[in-house]
Design a protein around this motif. Structure first.
Motif, PDB file in Angstrom:
ATOM      1  N   THR A  71      -6.540  35.261  34.351  1.00  0.00           N
ATOM      2  CA  THR A  71      -6.676  34.846  32.957  1.00  0.00           C
ATOM      3  C   THR A  71      -5.404  35.090  32.158  1.00  0.00           C
ATOM      4  OG1 THR A  71      -7.673  37.005  32.456  1.00  0.00           O
ATOM      5  CG2 THR A  71      -9.168  35.172  32.944  1.00  0.00           C
ATOM      6  N   ASN A  72      -4.959  36.326  32.099  1.00  0.00           N
ATOM      7  CA  ASN A  72      -3.806  36.670  31.259  1.00  0.00           C
ATOM      8  C   ASN A  72      -2.469  36.609  31.981  1.00  0.00           C
ATOM      9  OD1 ASN A  72      -5.751  37.197  29.356  1.00  0.00           O
ATOM     10  ND2 ASN A  72      -5.542  39.418  29.437  1.00  0.00           N
ATOM     11  N   TRP A  73      -2.500  36.656  33.310  1.00  0.00           N
ATOM     12  CA  TRP A  73      -1.249  36.735  34.074  1.00  0.00           C
ATOM     13  C   TRP A  73      -1.216  35.688  35.191  1.00  0.00           C
ATOM     14  CZ3 TRP A  73       2.102  39.672  31.612  1.00  0.00           C
ATOM     15  CH2 TRP A  73       1.612  40.679  30.773  1.00  0.00           C
ATOM     16  N   SER A  74      -1.570  34.477  34.855  1.00  0.00           N
ATOM     17  CA  SER A  74      -1.678  33.419  35.868  1.00  0.00           C
ATOM     18  C   SER A  74      -0.321  33.041  36.452  1.00  0.00           C
ATOM     19  CB  SER A  74      -2.353  32.182  35.276  1.00  0.00           C
ATOM     20  OG  SER A  74      -1.614  31.679  34.171  1.00  0.00           O
ATOM     21  N   VAL A  75       0.739  33.101  35.660  1.00  0.00           N
ATOM     22  CA  VAL A  75       2.069  32.782  36.185  1.00  0.00           C
ATOM     23  C   VAL A  75       2.480  33.828  37.216  1.00  0.00           C
ATOM     24  CG1 VAL A  75       4.492  32.418  35.607  1.00  0.00           C
ATOM     25  CG2 VAL A  75       2.700  31.638  34.033  1.00  0.00           C
ATOM     26  N   PHE A  76       2.235  35.084  36.916  1.00  0.00           N
ATOM     27  CA  PHE A  76       2.507  36.150  37.877  1.00  0.00           C
ATOM     28  C   PHE A  76       1.706  35.936  39.155  1.00  0.00           C
ATOM     29  CE2 PHE A  76       0.942  40.165  39.666  1.00  0.00           C
ATOM     30  CZ  PHE A  76       2.131  40.776  40.025  1.00  0.00           C
ATOM     31  N   ALA A  77       0.409  35.604  39.000  1.00  0.00           N
ATOM     32  CA  ALA A  77      -0.444  35.398  40.172  1.00  0.00           C
ATOM     33  C   ALA A  77       0.049  34.229  41.009  1.00  0.00           C
ATOM     34  CB  ALA A  77      -1.888  35.161  39.725  1.00  0.00           C
ATOM     35  N   GLU A  78       0.498  33.170  40.359  1.00  0.00           N
ATOM     36  CA  GLU A  78       0.977  31.994  41.100  1.00  0.00           C
ATOM     37  C   GLU A  78       2.256  32.305  41.865  1.00  0.00           C
ATOM     38  OE1 GLU A  78       2.539  27.420  40.266  1.00  0.00           O
ATOM     39  OE2 GLU A  78       2.115  28.768  38.604  1.00  0.00           O
ATOM     40  N   LYS A  79       3.183  33.004  41.220  1.00  0.00           N
ATOM     41  CA  LYS A  79       4.488  33.241  41.848  1.00  0.00           C
ATOM     42  C   LYS A  79       4.419  34.299  42.946  1.00  0.00           C
ATOM     43  CE  LYS A  79       7.388  31.769  37.976  1.00  0.00           C
ATOM     44  NZ  LYS A  79       8.012  30.674  38.743  1.00  0.00           N
ATOM     45  N   THR A  80       3.574  35.313  42.779  1.00  0.00           N
ATOM     46  CA  THR A  80       3.511  36.398  43.763  1.00  0.00           C
ATOM     47  C   THR A  80       2.332  36.269  44.719  1.00  0.00           C
ATOM     48  OG1 THR A  80       2.191  37.829  42.315  1.00  0.00           O
ATOM     49  CG2 THR A  80       4.597  37.976  42.117  1.00  0.00           C
ATOM     50  N   GLY A  81       1.466  35.279  44.493  1.00  0.00           N
ATOM     51  CA  GLY A  81       0.260  35.139  45.302  1.00  0.00           C
ATOM     52  C   GLY A  81       0.479  35.113  46.805  1.00  0.00           C
TER      53      GLY A  81
ATOM     54  N   ASP B  67       7.858  36.366  31.420  1.00  0.00           N
ATOM     55  CA  ASP B  67       7.722  35.122  32.186  1.00  0.00           C
ATOM     56  C   ASP B  67       6.513  35.136  33.104  1.00  0.00           C
ATOM     57  OD1 ASP B  67      10.105  34.242  31.026  1.00  0.00           O
ATOM     58  OD2 ASP B  67      11.314  35.176  32.600  1.00  0.00           O
ATOM     59  N   SER B  68       5.699  36.200  33.036  1.00  0.00           N
ATOM     60  CA  SER B  68       4.563  36.347  33.940  1.00  0.00           C
ATOM     61  C   SER B  68       3.229  36.017  33.289  1.00  0.00           C
ATOM     62  CB  SER B  68       4.494  37.783  34.474  1.00  0.00           C
ATOM     63  OG  SER B  68       5.692  38.142  35.129  1.00  0.00           O
ATOM     64  N   ALA B  69       3.230  35.937  31.954  1.00  0.00           N
ATOM     65  CA  ALA B  69       1.964  35.803  31.232  1.00  0.00           C
ATOM     66  C   ALA B  69       1.469  34.366  31.223  1.00  0.00           C
ATOM     67  CB  ALA B  69       2.128  36.311  29.802  1.00  0.00           C
ATOM     68  N   SER B  70       0.175  34.220  31.022  1.00  0.00           N
ATOM     69  CA  SER B  70      -0.458  32.907  30.923  1.00  0.00           C
ATOM     70  C   SER B  70      -0.175  32.296  29.549  1.00  0.00           C
ATOM     71  CB  SER B  70      -1.972  33.015  31.099  1.00  0.00           C
ATOM     72  OG  SER B  70      -2.300  33.628  32.317  1.00  0.00           O
ATOM     73  N   PRO B  71      -0.121  30.968  29.476  1.00  0.00           N
ATOM     74  CA  PRO B  71       0.022  30.300  28.169  1.00  0.00           C
ATOM     75  C   PRO B  71      -1.320  30.278  27.447  1.00  0.00           C
ATOM     76  CG  PRO B  71      -0.074  28.670  29.919  1.00  0.00           C
ATOM     77  CD  PRO B  71      -0.092  30.013  30.600  1.00  0.00           C
ATOM     78  N   ILE B  72      -1.713  31.420  26.907  1.00  0.00           N
ATOM     79  CA  ILE B  72      -3.024  31.563  26.293  1.00  0.00           C
ATOM     80  C   ILE B  72      -2.859  32.050  24.861  1.00  0.00           C
ATOM     81  CG2 ILE B  72      -3.295  33.927  27.122  1.00  0.00           C
ATOM     82  CD1 ILE B  72      -6.261  33.346  27.544  1.00  0.00           C
ATOM     83  N   ASP B  73      -3.790  31.678  24.009  1.00  0.00           N
ATOM     84  CA  ASP B  73      -3.702  31.995  22.590  1.00  0.00           C
ATOM     85  C   ASP B  73      -3.965  33.484  22.356  1.00  0.00           C
ATOM     86  OD1 ASP B  73      -3.550  30.868  19.769  1.00  0.00           O
ATOM     87  OD2 ASP B  73      -5.450  31.965  19.709  1.00  0.00           O
ATOM     88  N   ALA B  74      -3.247  34.053  21.400  1.00  0.00           N
ATOM     89  CA  ALA B  74      -3.389  35.479  21.107  1.00  0.00           C
ATOM     90  C   ALA B  74      -4.788  35.815  20.620  1.00  0.00           C
ATOM     91  CB  ALA B  74      -2.354  35.901  20.065  1.00  0.00           C
ATOM     92  N   THR B  75      -5.421  34.897  19.899  1.00  0.00           N
ATOM     93  CA  THR B  75      -6.766  35.167  19.372  1.00  0.00           C
ATOM     94  C   THR B  75      -7.766  35.383  20.505  1.00  0.00           C
ATOM     95  OG1 THR B  75      -6.273  33.797  17.437  1.00  0.00           O
ATOM     96  CG2 THR B  75      -8.590  34.315  17.861  1.00  0.00           C
ATOM     97  N   ALA B  76      -7.657  34.559  21.556  1.00  0.00           N
ATOM     98  CA  ALA B  76      -8.577  34.700  22.691  1.00  0.00           C
ATOM     99  C   ALA B  76      -8.405  36.054  23.374  1.00  0.00           C
ATOM    100  CB  ALA B  76      -8.342  33.567  23.686  1.00  0.00           C
ATOM    101  N   ILE B  77      -7.161  36.483  23.535  1.00  0.00           N
ATOM    102  CA  ILE B  77      -6.918  37.788  24.159  1.00  0.00           C
ATOM    103  C   ILE B  77      -7.419  38.914  23.271  1.00  0.00           C
ATOM    104  CG2 ILE B  77      -5.168  39.313  25.136  1.00  0.00           C
ATOM    105  CD1 ILE B  77      -3.427  36.901  25.635  1.00  0.00           C
ATOM    106  N   ALA B  78      -7.239  38.756  21.948  1.00  0.00           N
ATOM    107  CA  ALA B  78      -7.691  39.799  21.028  1.00  0.00           C
ATOM    108  C   ALA B  78      -9.202  39.981  21.097  1.00  0.00           C
ATOM    109  CB  ALA B  78      -7.263  39.456  19.609  1.00  0.00           C
ATOM    110  N   PHE B  79      -9.945  38.880  21.146  1.00  0.00           N
ATOM    111  CA  PHE B  79     -11.396  38.981  21.218  1.00  0.00           C
ATOM    112  C   PHE B  79     -11.841  39.590  22.559  1.00  0.00           C
ATOM    113  CE2 PHE B  79     -11.579  35.878  17.677  1.00  0.00           C
ATOM    114  CZ  PHE B  79     -12.495  36.556  16.881  1.00  0.00           C
ATOM    115  N   SER B  80     -11.187  39.192  23.652  1.00  0.00           N
ATOM    116  CA  SER B  80     -11.558  39.764  24.946  1.00  0.00           C
ATOM    117  C   SER B  80     -11.193  41.242  25.013  1.00  0.00           C
ATOM    118  CB  SER B  80     -10.883  38.995  26.086  1.00  0.00           C
ATOM    119  OG  SER B  80      -9.462  39.097  26.005  1.00  0.00           O
ATOM    120  N   LEU B  81     -10.070  41.627  24.391  1.00  0.00           N
ATOM    121  CA  LEU B  81      -9.690  43.033  24.344  1.00  0.00           C
ATOM    122  C   LEU B  81     -10.734  43.845  23.577  1.00  0.00           C
ATOM    123  CD1 LEU B  81      -7.774  45.428  24.724  1.00  0.00           C
ATOM    124  CD2 LEU B  81      -6.458  44.615  22.738  1.00  0.00           C
TER     125      LEU B  81
END
Length: 475
Positions: free
Chosen positions: A81-91, A400-414
């Motif tokens: 969810t939050n680190w999809s770029v990291f997951a893709e590159k290091t998967g 460069d590892s984080a997902s392109p996700i809105d800050a509001t969505a992360i704040a609510f999930s946090l």
């Protein structure tokens, strides 16, 4: 506010969830081994006190294990969810390692956990002891694979890059046994054993302070206290030596982290050991310094005039935040020193025959009960914050590892994580503390089962109160 962006919130969320998670494996790894030792000692000696302690701690282990599994699963989802770029590159590198952890360690733990918790009367003492050993082995293997994953992120090796910018494996041996892995595995396992030892010692000390009748050599509480302090006396000095070796490895492969840990803004020969200070990031200096001349170089380079690189050796955007790493490192080292001193003190009291009737020692052990958790959290803070600004050291930046996700969505999930974690895991911790508040008792129904007694002095005795009264051996 400017600092509340999606990247910052994602980092806060992962730091929050991993901090909750690491508490439980650091306890369950050591506790599984402790249960295996208790089970083995009961099988070898026939002393019912060991079975009593096994039954006492296995309930607490079951809760800690369950909460560790749940909190670990959550982090796996965060990678997507939050680190999809990291997951893709290091998967291609990290994915198989995490899969090996599930297929080997988790399956081993899950396969034998039920037998360990509920199957003693069905399978017999020997097979039950084997099942307990397999659960302990499973926790070790879990630590093995997870530490391999994290160590590769610290000191990547055995990789290449493909055409789409992914890390791919060219040498699995080099990936798994990367340069920092052996040091970090030993350091973490010893930390887990010490964490468990001080929890066990703290619980025993609590009951020794409350019930003077337990201050008798051979009682369940006294045996528990003795075993915990033997572990502290033996393992704490070993941990200091392991930490020194780990520090030398970090100096070789992650010198920026060492600069932050030691508090050096400038490169210096004959570096002092800074015991305390206040990092001044604006002026690039350490204020209110308490230090020992030359000792820093002596520890890290084994020479009085060895050079220790400071933060000025790297551009500003390559430097980790010094303040967090500097203070966390001193918390970890300070607690480790107190652990070692308490262990040495216990040896002196044991020699004088006063280990069980010295209230000051019992109060110290009680206060040190949660110290292992604090040290583990401080150590992981040093490890992870000291690696910044990278997720894969020198190769992939955190930004460069984080997902392109809105800050509001992360704040609510946090926010949801904070509410659920404190509610769910708070209830679990409360229940464990309730269990610990009750002293181990020989009235446990499991102790009424006929057990073979191998010790000559207990031959033919039944496990239970009668068997306990005849066993006065020393741990």
């Amino acid at each position: 506010m400017e600092w509340i962006d999606a990247l910052t919130l994602a980092r806060i969320q992962f730091a929050f969830t991993v901090s909750f998670h690491i508490i439980f494996p650091s306890f369950s790894i050591g506790l599984a081994s402790y249960l295996a030792v208790l089970n083995g000692l009961h099988l070898m000696t026939g002393r019912p006190v060991y079975l009593m302690l096994f039954n006492y701690w296995k309930k607490i282990f079951a809760i800690a294990f369950g909460m560790g599994v749940v909190s670990g699963i959550v982090m796996s989802y965060e990678f997507g969810t939050n680190w999809s770029v990291f997951a893709e590159k290091t998967g291609p590198v990290l994915g198989p390692l995490m899969g090996y952890e599930v297929m080997s360690a988790f399956f081993l733990e899950a396969g034998f956990l039920g037998v360990m918790l509920f199957g003693r009367e069905r399978v017999g003492p020997k097979l039950h002891c084997f099942a307990t050993a397999m659960v302990a082995l499973g926790t070790f293997m879990s630590a093995f694979w997870i530490l391999s994953v994290n160590s590769w992120m610290q000191t990547p090796a055995g990789y290449a890059m493909n055409d789409v910018g992914q890390f791919i494996v060219v040498d699995w041996w080099a990936v798994i046994f990367n340069p920092s892995f052996p040091y970090r595995l030993v350091h973490m396992l010893l930390a887990a054993y010490l964490t468990t030892a001080f929890v066990v010692g703290g619980v025993a000390a609590y009951h020794l302070l409350r019930q003077k009748s337990e201050r008798v050599k051979g009682s369940g509480t006294a045996v528990m206290f003795s075993m915990a302090l033997w572990m502290a006396a033996i393992v704490a000095p070993i941990q200091i030596a392991a930490g020194d070796a780990h520090g030398l490895n970090t100096l070789e492969h992650q010198p920026r982290k060492i600069a932050a840990m030691e508090g050096h803004y400038e490169t210096v020969k004959g570096a002092p050991l800074i015991l305390f200070g206040v990092p001044n990031a604006k002026e690039r200096r350490m204020d209110c310094v308490v230090q020992i001349p030359y000792l820093g170089s002596l520890i890290l380079t084994h020479t009085l005039d060895g050079e220790i690189r400071g933060m000025d050796s790297w551009p500003a955007d390559e430097q980790p935040p010094m303040g967090i790493v500097f203070y966390a490192f001193r918390v970890m080292v300070g607690i480790g020193t107190l652990m070692c001193l308490l262990g040495l003190w216990s040896l002196w009291l044991r020699y004088k025959g006063r280990l069980y009737d010295t209230p000051l020692m019992h109060r110290a052990a009680l206060w040190m009960g949660p110290s292992g958790f604090v040290a583990v959290l401080a150590g992981w803070t040093v490890t992870e914050v000291g690696r910044q600004p990278y997720t894969v050291y020198n190769l992939l930046r955190t930004a460069d590892s984080a997902s392109p996700i809105d800050a509001t969505a992360i704040a609510f999930s946090l926010l949801a994580f904070v509410v659920v974690y404190f509610s769910l895991f708070g209830a679990g911790v409360y229940y464990m503390l309730r269990q610990m508040a009750n002293p181990p008792s020989m009235s446990d129904p499991a102790l009424s089962v006929q057990e073979p007694m191998r010790a000559a002095g207990l031959a033919g005795a039944r496990t239970g109160v009668a068997g306990h009264s005849g066993s006065g051996g020393q741990v």
